[in-house]
Design a protein around this motif. Structure first.
Motif, PDB file in Angstrom:
ATOM      1  N   HIS A  47    -158.948 -25.355 -43.487  1.00 26.16           N
ATOM      2  CA  HIS A  47    -157.837 -26.053 -42.838  1.00 26.16           C
ATOM      3  C   HIS A  47    -156.858 -26.569 -43.894  1.00 26.16           C
ATOM      4  O   HIS A  47    -157.202 -26.689 -45.071  1.00 26.16           O
ATOM      5  CB  HIS A  47    -158.342 -27.290 -42.073  1.00 26.16           C
ATOM      6  CG  HIS A  47    -159.449 -27.033 -41.105  1.00 26.16           C
ATOM      7  ND1 HIS A  47    -159.251 -26.943 -39.752  1.00 26.16           N
ATOM      8  CD2 HIS A  47    -160.793 -26.876 -41.301  1.00 26.16           C
ATOM      9  CE1 HIS A  47    -160.413 -26.745 -39.144  1.00 26.16           C
ATOM     10  NE2 HIS A  47    -161.366 -26.697 -40.070  1.00 26.16           N
ATOM     11  N   HIS A  48    -155.641 -26.927 -43.455  1.00 20.59           N
ATOM     12  CA  HIS A  48    -154.797 -27.794 -44.278  1.00 20.59           C
ATOM     13  C   HIS A  48    -154.664 -29.137 -43.560  1.00 20.59           C
ATOM     14  O   HIS A  48    -154.825 -29.230 -42.344  1.00 20.59           O
ATOM     15  CB  HIS A  48    -153.430 -27.167 -44.587  1.00 20.59           C
ATOM     16  CG  HIS A  48    -152.538 -26.911 -43.399  1.00 20.59           C
ATOM     17  ND1 HIS A  48    -151.848 -25.730 -43.222  1.00 20.59           N
ATOM     18  CD2 HIS A  48    -152.207 -27.684 -42.320  1.00 20.59           C
ATOM     19  CE1 HIS A  48    -151.128 -25.793 -42.103  1.00 20.59           C
ATOM     20  NE2 HIS A  48    -151.335 -26.966 -41.542  1.00 20.59           N
ATOM     21  N   THR A  49    -154.359 -30.179 -44.330  1.00 24.03           N
ATOM     22  CA  THR A  49    -154.471 -31.537 -43.792  1.00 24.03           C
ATOM     23  C   THR A  49    -153.188 -32.099 -43.189  1.00 24.03           C
ATOM     24  O   THR A  49    -153.237 -33.033 -42.396  1.00 24.03           O
ATOM     25  CB  THR A  49    -154.904 -32.504 -44.905  1.00 24.03           C
ATOM     26  OG1 THR A  49    -153.930 -32.453 -45.963  1.00 24.03           O
ATOM     27  CG2 THR A  49    -156.270 -32.134 -45.457  1.00 24.03           C
ATOM     28  N   VAL A  50    -152.024 -31.575 -43.623  1.00 27.09           N
ATOM     29  CA  VAL A  50    -150.717 -32.153 -43.274  1.00 27.09           C
ATOM     30  C   VAL A  50    -150.651 -33.604 -43.769  1.00 27.09           C
ATOM     31  O   VAL A  50    -150.172 -34.508 -43.077  1.00 27.09           O
ATOM     32  CB  VAL A  50    -150.421 -32.070 -41.761  1.00 27.09           C
ATOM     33  CG1 VAL A  50    -148.929 -32.277 -41.494  1.00 27.09           C
ATOM     34  CG2 VAL A  50    -150.847 -30.729 -41.187  1.00 27.09           C
ATOM     35  N   THR A  51    -151.153 -33.830 -44.968  1.00 31.04           N
ATOM     36  CA  THR A  51    -151.113 -35.155 -45.591  1.00 31.04           C
ATOM     37  C   THR A  51    -150.691 -35.003 -47.042  1.00 31.04           C
ATOM     38  O   THR A  51    -150.700 -33.904 -47.597  1.00 31.04           O
ATOM     39  CB  THR A  51    -152.493 -35.837 -45.553  1.00 31.04           C
ATOM     40  OG1 THR A  51    -153.442 -34.993 -46.223  1.00 31.04           O
ATOM     41  CG2 THR A  51    -152.948 -36.100 -44.137  1.00 31.04           C
ATOM     42  N   LYS A  52    -150.369 -36.133 -47.650  1.00 30.75           N
ATOM     43  CA  LYS A  52    -149.974 -36.140 -49.055  1.00 30.75           C
ATOM     44  C   LYS A  52    -150.723 -37.251 -49.771  1.00 30.75           C
ATOM     45  O   LYS A  52    -150.777 -38.379 -49.290  1.00 30.75           O
ATOM     46  CB  LYS A  52    -148.462 -36.361 -49.187  1.00 30.75           C
ATOM     47  CG  LYS A  52    -147.943 -36.278 -50.621  1.00 30.75           C
ATOM     48  CD  LYS A  52    -146.433 -36.391 -50.655  1.00 30.75           C
ATOM     49  CE  LYS A  52    -145.908 -36.247 -52.083  1.00 30.75           C
ATOM     50  NZ  LYS A  52    -144.427 -36.334 -52.127  1.00 30.75           N
ATOM     51  N   GLY A  53    -151.295 -36.916 -50.914  1.00 27.60           N
ATOM     52  CA  GLY A  53    -152.043 -37.909 -51.690  1.00 27.60           C
ATOM     53  C   GLY A  53    -153.528 -37.805 -51.408  1.00 27.60           C
ATOM     54  O   GLY A  53    -153.954 -37.876 -50.250  1.00 27.60           O
ATOM     55  N   THR A  54    -154.309 -37.663 -52.454  1.00 24.72           N
ATOM     56  CA  THR A  54    -155.744 -37.439 -52.272  1.00 24.72           C
ATOM     57  C   THR A  54    -156.436 -38.636 -51.630  1.00 24.72           C
ATOM     58  O   THR A  54    -157.246 -38.478 -50.709  1.00 24.72           O
ATOM     59  CB  THR A  54    -156.404 -37.113 -53.626  1.00 24.72           C
ATOM     60  OG1 THR A  54    -155.810 -35.920 -54.147  1.00 24.72           O
ATOM     61  CG2 THR A  54    -157.899 -36.896 -53.470  1.00 24.72           C
ATOM     62  N   ALA A  55    -156.134 -39.843 -52.094  1.00 25.34           N
ATOM     63  CA  ALA A  55    -156.814 -41.027 -51.554  1.00 25.34           C
ATOM     64  C   ALA A  55    -156.551 -41.172 -50.062  1.00 25.34           C
ATOM     65  O   ALA A  55    -157.473 -41.430 -49.269  1.00 25.34           O
ATOM     66  CB  ALA A  55    -156.362 -42.278 -52.306  1.00 25.34           C
ATOM     67  N   THR A  56    -155.291 -40.996 -49.663  1.00 24.30           N
ATOM     68  CA  THR A  56    -154.944 -41.092 -48.242  1.00 24.30           C
ATOM     69  C   THR A  56    -155.637 -39.998 -47.443  1.00 24.30           C
ATOM     70  O   THR A  56    -156.179 -40.238 -46.354  1.00 24.30           O
ATOM     71  CB  THR A  56    -153.418 -40.978 -48.066  1.00 24.30           C
ATOM     72  OG1 THR A  56    -152.793 -42.070 -48.736  1.00 24.30           O
ATOM     73  CG2 THR A  56    -153.029 -41.000 -46.598  1.00 24.30           C
ATOM     74  N   THR A  57    -155.629 -38.792 -47.985  1.00 26.57           N
ATOM     75  CA  THR A  57    -156.241 -37.656 -47.296  1.00 26.57           C
ATOM     76  C   THR A  57    -157.729 -37.873 -47.082  1.00 26.57           C
ATOM     77  O   THR A  57    -158.256 -37.660 -45.983  1.00 26.57           O
ATOM     78  CB  THR A  57    -155.999 -36.368 -48.105  1.00 26.57           C
ATOM     79  OG1 THR A  57    -154.591 -36.142 -48.208  1.00 26.57           O
ATOM     80  CG2 THR A  57    -156.661 -35.174 -47.446  1.00 26.57           C
ATOM     81  N   VAL A  58    -158.413 -38.312 -48.126  1.00 25.16           N
ATOM     82  CA  VAL A  58    -159.859 -38.533 -48.023  1.00 25.16           C
ATOM     83  C   VAL A  58    -160.156 -39.642 -47.008  1.00 25.16           C
ATOM     84  O   VAL A  58    -161.079 -39.528 -46.195  1.00 25.16           O
ATOM     85  CB  VAL A  58    -160.454 -38.868 -49.404  1.00 25.16           C
ATOM     86  CG1 VAL A  58    -161.902 -39.341 -49.275  1.00 25.16           C
ATOM     87  CG2 VAL A  58    -160.376 -37.650 -50.323  1.00 25.16           C
ATOM     88  N   ARG A  59    -159.362 -40.707 -47.042  1.00 22.35           N
ATOM     89  CA  ARG A  59    -159.592 -41.809 -46.099  1.00 22.35           C
ATOM     90  C   ARG A  59    -159.429 -41.347 -44.654  1.00 22.35           C
ATOM     91  O   ARG A  59    -160.261 -41.648 -43.791  1.00 22.35           O
ATOM     92  CB  ARG A  59    -158.625 -42.959 -46.397  1.00 22.35           C
ATOM     93  CG  ARG A  59    -158.740 -44.134 -45.414  1.00 22.35           C
ATOM     94  CD  ARG A  59    -157.770 -45.247 -45.753  1.00 22.35           C
ATOM     95  NE  ARG A  59    -156.396 -44.793 -45.853  1.00 22.35           N
ATOM     96  CZ  ARG A  59    -155.623 -44.538 -44.799  1.00 22.35           C
ATOM     97  NH1 ARG A  59    -156.099 -44.674 -43.564  1.00 22.35           N
ATOM     98  NH2 ARG A  59    -154.377 -44.133 -44.973  1.00 22.35           N
TER      99      ARG A  59
END
Length: 296
Positions: A47-59
């Protein structure tokens, strides 16, 4: 039937394939197993997340959001290629999809176009969410693509599956576009090539810089008087050998000796003329600066 890997075996498989893994607290028991079964497992979904920034994505992938509780995948694959493990059980990533696609994955043959949402994909697939905006413009770094390849190959290798066991979300559920920015066909080709290898290949490490050469040990300057006509000493031969080493020995007929002579003086003069610091005083007699530069 393929039972899910234990958390220990999943972690070991990823590391054996050369993945860089971060274990998030409680990941081995963080799951949606109370909402439905996980297994038998038949494949891996990207999948892709449609998010930016690893910390935000993981959370987000760990916690989920209103209407879709986490975990939203088994692992997040960050831009830098790190795999953040969030679950080893059922995760909310695949949703309902096409049972004909599932049959093709099980049979390891090309999947048909997805046109139904009748089958629970969360039960049958491992899921990796990959940090990307999914707009077709956000780049996919080479290290991230390699991590996707390694993660999918790790699970396939653990089960003895081929590359056809790896699909994108867009191949499972009508209307989905992920992953966007690379083709699943190209990714499966990479996975197939990796699986053809007898053993996993560790990640390429940057070549360490060559060690700095050890500093040249400069002998003490013996004084100007040591280099006068008729003088003899080990320092004169030492000087001559260093001149030859530096490429200034053309006036020697048989090589340096302990006896100071005209060949020594001419070779020293050649060296002095080669250095801007010494050109005004290229008389062939070494002083402290000539001696210092000769061993620099």
């Amino acid at each position: 039937m393929a039972a899910p890997l234990s958390a220990t075996r999943l972690l070991a498989a990823l590391r054996a394939e050369g993945c860089t893994v971060v274990e998030h607290p409680g990941w081995s028991s963080h799951n949606r197993n109370h909402k439905g079964p996980f297994g038998p497992v038949h494949g891996v979904m990207i999948h892709h997340t449609v998010t930016k920034g690893t910390a935000t994505t993981v959370r987000i992938c760990h916690d989920g959001y209103a209407g879709l509780p986490g975990p939203l995948c088994h692992g997040v694959i960050a831009k830098d290629g790190t795999i953040h493990l969030l679950s080893s059980g059922r995760a909310n990533h695949a949703g309902l999809g096409d049972d004909d696609v599932l049959d093709a994955v099980i049979a390891e043959r090309p999947a048909p176009a997805d046109d139904e949402t009748t089958t629970d994909g969360n039960r049958y697939f491992y899921g990796f969410e990959c940090e990307n905006l999914g707009d077709g413009w956000d780049p996919w770094p080479a290290v991230q693509l390699e991590a996707i390849e390694r993660a999918a190959a790790a699970i396939c290798r653990a089960y003895g599956w081929g590359e056809r066991s790896v699909i994108g979300h867009l191949e499972w559920q009508p209307g989905k576009s992920d992953p966007r920015g690379f083709s699943m066909g190209s990714m499966r080709a990479r996975i197939a090539e990796r699986l053809d290898r007898v053993a996993p290949e560790p990640p390429k490490k940057p070549t360490p810089p060559a060690p700095k050469p050890a500093p040249v040990k400069r002998p003490p300057f013996p004084g100007r008087a040591a280099f006068a006509l008729g003088q003899s000493s080990p320092a004169i031969e030492q000087l001559g050998r260093q001149l030859v080493k530096r490429g200034f020995g053309r006036h020697y007929r048989v090589g340096p000796s302990r006896q100071w002579g005209e060949a020594d003086r001419k070779n020293v003069a050649d060296f002095q003329r080669s250095r801007a610091e010494l050109r005004g005083d290229a008389d062939g007699y070494p002083g402290p600066l000539t001696w210092h530069l000769l061993w620099s």
